[in-house]
Every structure is written in structure tokens, then in C-alpha cells.
Design an enzyme around this catalytic site. Structure first.
Site, PDB file in Angstrom:
ATOM      1  N   ASP A   9       0.816  -1.232   0.012  1.00  0.00           N
ATOM      2  CA  ASP A   9      -0.016  -0.118   0.042  1.00  0.00           C
ATOM      3  C   ASP A   9       0.946   1.348   0.064  1.00  0.00           C
ATOM      4  O   ASP A   9       1.618   1.278   1.055  1.00  0.00           O
ATOM      5  CB  ASP A   9      -1.041  -0.081   1.445  1.00  0.00           C
ATOM      6  CG  ASP A   9      -1.913   1.146   1.405  1.00  0.00           C
ATOM      7  OD1 ASP A   9      -1.794   2.270   0.800  1.00  0.00           O
ATOM      8  OD2 ASP A   9      -2.976   1.045   2.170  1.00  0.00           O
ATOM      9  N   ASP A  99      -3.511   2.329  -5.550  1.00  0.00           N
ATOM     10  CA  ASP A  99      -2.057   2.433  -4.826  1.00  0.00           C
ATOM     11  C   ASP A  99      -1.919   1.300  -3.988  1.00  0.00           C
ATOM     12  O   ASP A  99      -0.976   0.998  -2.995  1.00  0.00           O
ATOM     13  CB  ASP A  99      -2.145   3.593  -3.823  1.00  0.00           C
ATOM     14  CG  ASP A  99      -2.688   3.423  -2.489  1.00  0.00           C
ATOM     15  OD1 ASP A  99      -3.996   2.850  -2.495  1.00  0.00           O
ATOM     16  OD2 ASP A  99      -1.940   4.021  -1.618  1.00  0.00           O
ATOM     17  N   GLU A 100      -2.716  -0.106  -4.095  1.00  0.00           N
ATOM     18  CA  GLU A 100      -2.876  -1.171  -3.125  1.00  0.00           C
ATOM     19  C   GLU A 100      -2.940  -2.466  -4.202  1.00  0.00           C
ATOM     20  O   GLU A 100      -3.631  -2.452  -5.224  1.00  0.00           O
ATOM     21  CB  GLU A 100      -3.395  -1.042  -1.983  1.00  0.00           C
ATOM     22  CG  GLU A 100      -4.813  -0.993  -2.332  1.00  0.00           C
ATOM     23  CD  GLU A 100      -5.593  -1.273  -1.125  1.00  0.00           C
ATOM     24  OE1 GLU A 100      -5.492  -2.149  -0.165  1.00  0.00           O
ATOM     25  OE2 GLU A 100      -6.663  -0.337  -0.592  1.00  0.00           O
TER      26      GLU A 100
HETATM   27  P1  TTP Z   1      -5.200   5.241   1.074  1.00  0.00           P
HETATM   28  O1  TTP Z   1      -4.095   4.054   0.704  1.00  0.00           O
HETATM   29  O2  TTP Z   1      -6.432   4.670   1.751  1.00  0.00           O
HETATM   30  O3  TTP Z   1      -4.206   6.378   1.833  1.00  0.00           O
HETATM   31  P2  TTP Z   1      -2.993   6.969   1.517  1.00  0.00           P
HETATM   32  O4  TTP Z   1      -2.215   6.353   0.373  1.00  0.00           O
HETATM   33  O5  TTP Z   1      -2.980   8.462   1.098  1.00  0.00           O
HETATM   34  O6  TTP Z   1      -2.223   6.820   2.797  1.00  0.00           O
HETATM   35  P3  TTP Z   1      -1.784   5.605   3.495  1.00  0.00           P
HETATM   36  O7  TTP Z   1      -2.077   4.381   2.621  1.00  0.00           O
HETATM   37  O8  TTP Z   1      -0.361   5.826   3.795  1.00  0.00           O
HETATM   38  O9  TTP Z   1      -2.496   5.395   4.894  1.00  0.00           O
HETATM   39  O10 TTP Z   1      -5.650   5.732  -0.315  1.00  0.00           O
HETATM   40  C1  TTP Z   1      -4.947   5.892  -1.480  1.00  0.00           C
HETATM   41  C2  TTP Z   1      -5.332   7.087  -2.126  1.00  0.00           C
HETATM   42  O11 TTP Z   1      -6.570   7.430  -2.496  1.00  0.00           O
HETATM   43  C3  TTP Z   1      -5.120   8.293  -1.204  1.00  0.00           C
HETATM   44  O12 TTP Z   1      -3.561   8.815  -1.549  1.00  0.00           O
HETATM   45  C4  TTP Z   1      -6.115   9.591  -1.937  1.00  0.00           C
HETATM   46  C5  TTP Z   1      -7.139   8.669  -2.153  1.00  0.00           C
HETATM   47  N1  TTP Z   1      -8.229   8.827  -1.269  1.00  0.00           N
HETATM   48  C6  TTP Z   1      -9.344   9.377  -1.456  1.00  0.00           C
HETATM   49  O13 TTP Z   1      -9.433  10.289  -2.612  1.00  0.00           O
HETATM   50  N2  TTP Z   1     -10.288   9.479  -0.774  1.00  0.00           N
HETATM   51  C7  TTP Z   1     -10.306   8.874   0.411  1.00  0.00           C
HETATM   52  O14 TTP Z   1     -11.289   9.005   1.307  1.00  0.00           O
HETATM   53  C8  TTP Z   1      -9.344   7.800   0.663  1.00  0.00           C
HETATM   54  C9  TTP Z   1      -9.253   7.097   1.804  1.00  0.00           C
HETATM   55  C10 TTP Z   1      -8.173   7.807  -0.065  1.00  0.00           C
HETATM   56 MG    MG Z   2      -2.024   4.143   0.492  1.00  0.00          MG
END
Ligand code: TTP
Ligand code: MG
Length: 366
Positions: A9, A99-100
Site C-alpha cells: 500500500d 495504490d494497493e
Molecule cells: P489510501 O491508501 O487509503 O491512503 P494513502 O495512500 O493516502 O495513505 P496511507 O496508505 O499511507 O495510509 O488511499 C490511496 C489514495 O486514495 C489516497 O492517497 C487518496 C485517495 N483517497 C481519496 O481520494 N479519498 C479517501 O477517502 C481515501 C481514504 C483515499
Molecule cells: Mg495508501
């Protein structure tokens, strides 16, 4: 351990891409988005700024916060590049979002130099990604998807965690909040709270029958199995078939609702058997209909969770049929199912629960 799964992730994905591309933003508290923020850099998270928060609230918590506009196109290009890097090296993977993703790494670990040194493998993986896109990710290793996903969240950002076996995973989740389980949404958590169920250990006391009664077969079983480390769904990107279908052309045009219902039921049973034989689930159900004037319509419904039960496929198809404006007599009718997966991972929504309660039913799929 039977299988070894890796979940990666990316850290603060949108924010990290912005910081990567603009040196002035590096090391700073930034939020991506204006009205509602999509994500925040880890520097901003220290102040409590997080995804889905209003910009006003975020600014209150962190007055020096820098706001950056969302550039979804750019993040999508970067995300796809990461996916290509994974595809280049591994055989079995499944991307959950931009992103994952999950990777089945069993064959790269067993009987290899990494067998007793999985950390080395993780570090090589993280370096491979970093070298190519200049971004960090967090990695989790587990015996199934869920344990790997939970593991990747334990040492964020730029960290990793390994669940060596099921026992260690069960020990870890025992006293954690229910929200740790992917697929159990905020509203479900609120609902369970009404019964004083807030932690995984509270959830163990609820019998399977009760969970099924409250949340329906699919979801109830999922919740019951997942907290016992028994929910397994394979990573299988070899599933190329994207849809299955059955249809029938009537010799005579017809519009007898009873016969139509019978036909839809037959088709739903066939499709359900096909999905079950392959241990697959479908999320989208499409009704195809051709009238005697030869105009053809297709209408789809995507349900909140995947299914392979004929009753559910049938009800969805029948409901689409009933809602169609009758144009003429029917020549052909058929059901197709698509969005096929190996997993029935559920996402309960508040709407589902509300409808279930209103109808006094076990399942709220419609
Ligand atoms: P995530 O992987 O949930 O969050 P992140 O990568 O920003 O942070 P981390 O994994 O380190 O906790 O989500 C990936 C991307 O998706 C995030 O950068 C922005 C987008 N996103 C939104 O647009 N709205 C949301 O509510 C969430 C949770 C994420
Ligand atoms: Mg993330």
C-alpha cells in the site's frame, strides 16, 4: 504456512506524488484537495489531518497546512506504472485500487534464499518500487489476503509487518477494534455498537446464525470466518473470462409474466452452478431482452457484494425486468453475470442495513 501473500500500500499516495514532483512541498504538512481533502502527508497527519476531512477542519487542526489541487490523471499514471512493475516480476497479483495490491509470493519464498529471511525479500521489493517511481510503500505479509492487508497497515509509513502464521494473526486482532477488518464499514460498526460489540473479541461471542440473520448469508459468513482467520480467497489473475450468460429465443413472441419468471429462474440456476463450479462470484447482473420488433435492450445492476446464489441472481434480474417499460412482445430474454471475482469480500453500507431493517429481511441486496 500454505500460501504466502504480500500486500503493498503506497504511503500517503496522492500527497507523496505531489511532494515527489515539487521539492518545495517535501517535508511539509500538505493536503491534497480543497473542499474535502483526499489525503494528507504524514507531516500533516501528526496534527490529525486525514482523508475525507473538510479543508476548514484540517486548517483548524494544522494552521500552516499547504493545500494542493487534485490531479487524478497524474496519480493514475503513477499507479499504473507501479502495477506494471508488479506484473513484470510476479505471476499472481490482484490490484485493489490504484495504490494497493496483493501478490501471491509463495513460489518465490519456498525453497529459496528468502525462506528464512523474508525481510530480505520485503526490502528488495520496496527498493524495486522506490528505485522505479521514487515513492515509498508499506508491506504486509500473511497467510491470506486479509492478514496481509492488516499487516501492511501496522508499520506505516515505509514499514513492514509479517504474520508468520494464523495463531499470531488471531492473537494480534483479538483485542483490536472491529474496524481493523477490511470490508466491515463504518455503519456496520455503528450498528454492532448498539449491541456493545466494538472489539473483535466481542464479535467472537456472536453465533454464526445471528450474524447471518443480521447481515445476510454472504456478509454474515464473511464476518464469522474472517475473524477466525478462515476467510480465504485466492489471488487468481488468470481469470480471464469476464462474463457468463444464458439466453433463450422464444419460438413465439410472448409476454406471459409467469413463463418469463420461470425462464429467468432456470437461467439463474444455470449461472449459479457455473459460478459455484469455478468457485467464483459475480457483482454485476445484466438482463438482455429483445422485443418482436427486434430492438434489443440490456440493463445492468451492480450489487453491493458478489454472489453466486441463484436466488440473488434471479431476484436482481426479475426486478430489472419488472422495471422495464414494455415495448412489445418479447422474443429473447437472457441473463449475463460479470465483474467475476474469486472473492465475495463484502462492503456493508448503511443503506443495506436500513433496508434490511425496514423489510425485516436478512438480506438487503436490492
Ligand atoms: P489510501 O491508501 O487509503 O491512503 P494513502 O495512500 O493516502 O495513505 P496511507 O496508505 O499511507 O495510509 O488511499 C490511496 C489514495 O486514495 C489516497 O492517497 C487518496 C485517495 N483517497 C481519496 O481520494 N479519498 C479517501 O477517502 C481515501 C481514504 C483515499
Ligand atoms: Mg495508501
Amino acid at each position: 504456512m500454505e500460501k504466502i501473500y504480500l500486500h503493498y500500500d503506497m504511503d500517503a499516495f496522492f500527497a507523496a506524488v505531489e511532494q515527489r514532483d515539487n521539492p518545495k512541498l517535501r517535508g511539509k504538512a500538505i493536503a491534497v484537495g480543497h473542499g474535502i481533502i483526499t489525503t494528507a502527508s504524514y507531516e500533516a497527519r501528526k496534527y490529525g489531518v486525514k482523508s475525507a476531512m473538510s479543508a476548514i477542519m484540517a486548517k483548524k487542526l494544522c494552521p500552516h497546512l499547504i493545500f494542493v489541487s487534485v490531479d487524478k490523471n497524474k496519480y493514475s499514471i503513477v499507479g499504473k506504472k507501479i502495477q506494471r512493475l508488479v506484473k513484470k516480476v510476479f505471476k499472481k497479483y490482484e490490484f485493489m485500487s490504484i495504490d494497493e495490491g496483493y501478490i501471491d509470493i509463495t513460489e518465490y519464498i519456498k525453497n529459496s534464499e528468502y525462506e528464512n529471511n523474508i525481510e530480505k525479500f520485503i526490502n528488495r521489493f520496496k527498493k524495486y518500487i522506490y528505485k522505479n517511481v521514487n515513492l515509498t510503500c508499506s508491506v504486509g505479509i500473511g497467510f491470506d489476503k486479509i492478514s496481509a492487508k492488516i499487516a501492511s497497515d501496522i508499520d506505516k509509513p515505509n514499514g513492514h509487518f509479517v504474520f508468520e502464521n494464523r495463531e499470531k494473526f488471531l492473537d494480534y486482532i483479538f483485542d483490536k477494534k472491529i474496524s481493523i477488518i477490511p470490508g466491515i464499514g463504518k455503519k456496520t460498526i455503528e450498528y454492532l455498537k448498539l449491541f456493545n460489540i466494538t472489539k473483535i473479541c466481542d464479535l467472537y461471542k456472536v453465533e454464526k446464525e445471528k450474524l447471518v440473520k443480521y447481515f445476510g448469508d454472504n456478509r454474515g459468513e464473511y464476518i464469522y470466518e474472517v475473524i477466525r482467520g478462515k476467510y480465504t480467497s485466492e489471488i487468481d489473475n488468470s481469470v480471464k473470462k469476464q462474463s457468463y450468460g444464458h439466453e433463450i429465443t422464444f419460438n413465439q413472441s410472448m409476454n406471459d409474466i409467469f413463463e418469463m419468471e420461470d425462464e429467468l429462474k432456470k437461467q439463474a440456476i444455470k449461472l449459479s452452478k457455473r459460478l459455484k463450479d469455478k468457485e467464483e462470484f459475480a457483482k454485476t447482473i445484466t438482463l438482455k431482452i429483445r422485443y418482436s420488433n427486434f430492438t434489443t435492450y440490456t440493463k445492468s445492476k451492480t450489487i453491493n457484494f458478489s454472489t453466486n446464489k441463484w436466488e440473488e441472481i434471479y431476484i436482481v434480474a426479475l426486478n430489472i425486468y419488472k422495471k422495464l417499460e414494455k415495448k412489445d412482445e418479447v422474443r429473447l430474454i437472457g441473463i449475463h453475470v460479470s465483474s467475476i471475482t474469486k472473492s465475495k469480500l463484502v462492503q456493508l453500507t448503511f443503506e443495506d442495513l436500513k433496508k434490511m431493517n425496514e423489510k425485516g429481511e436478512n438480506d438487503g441486496i436490492l
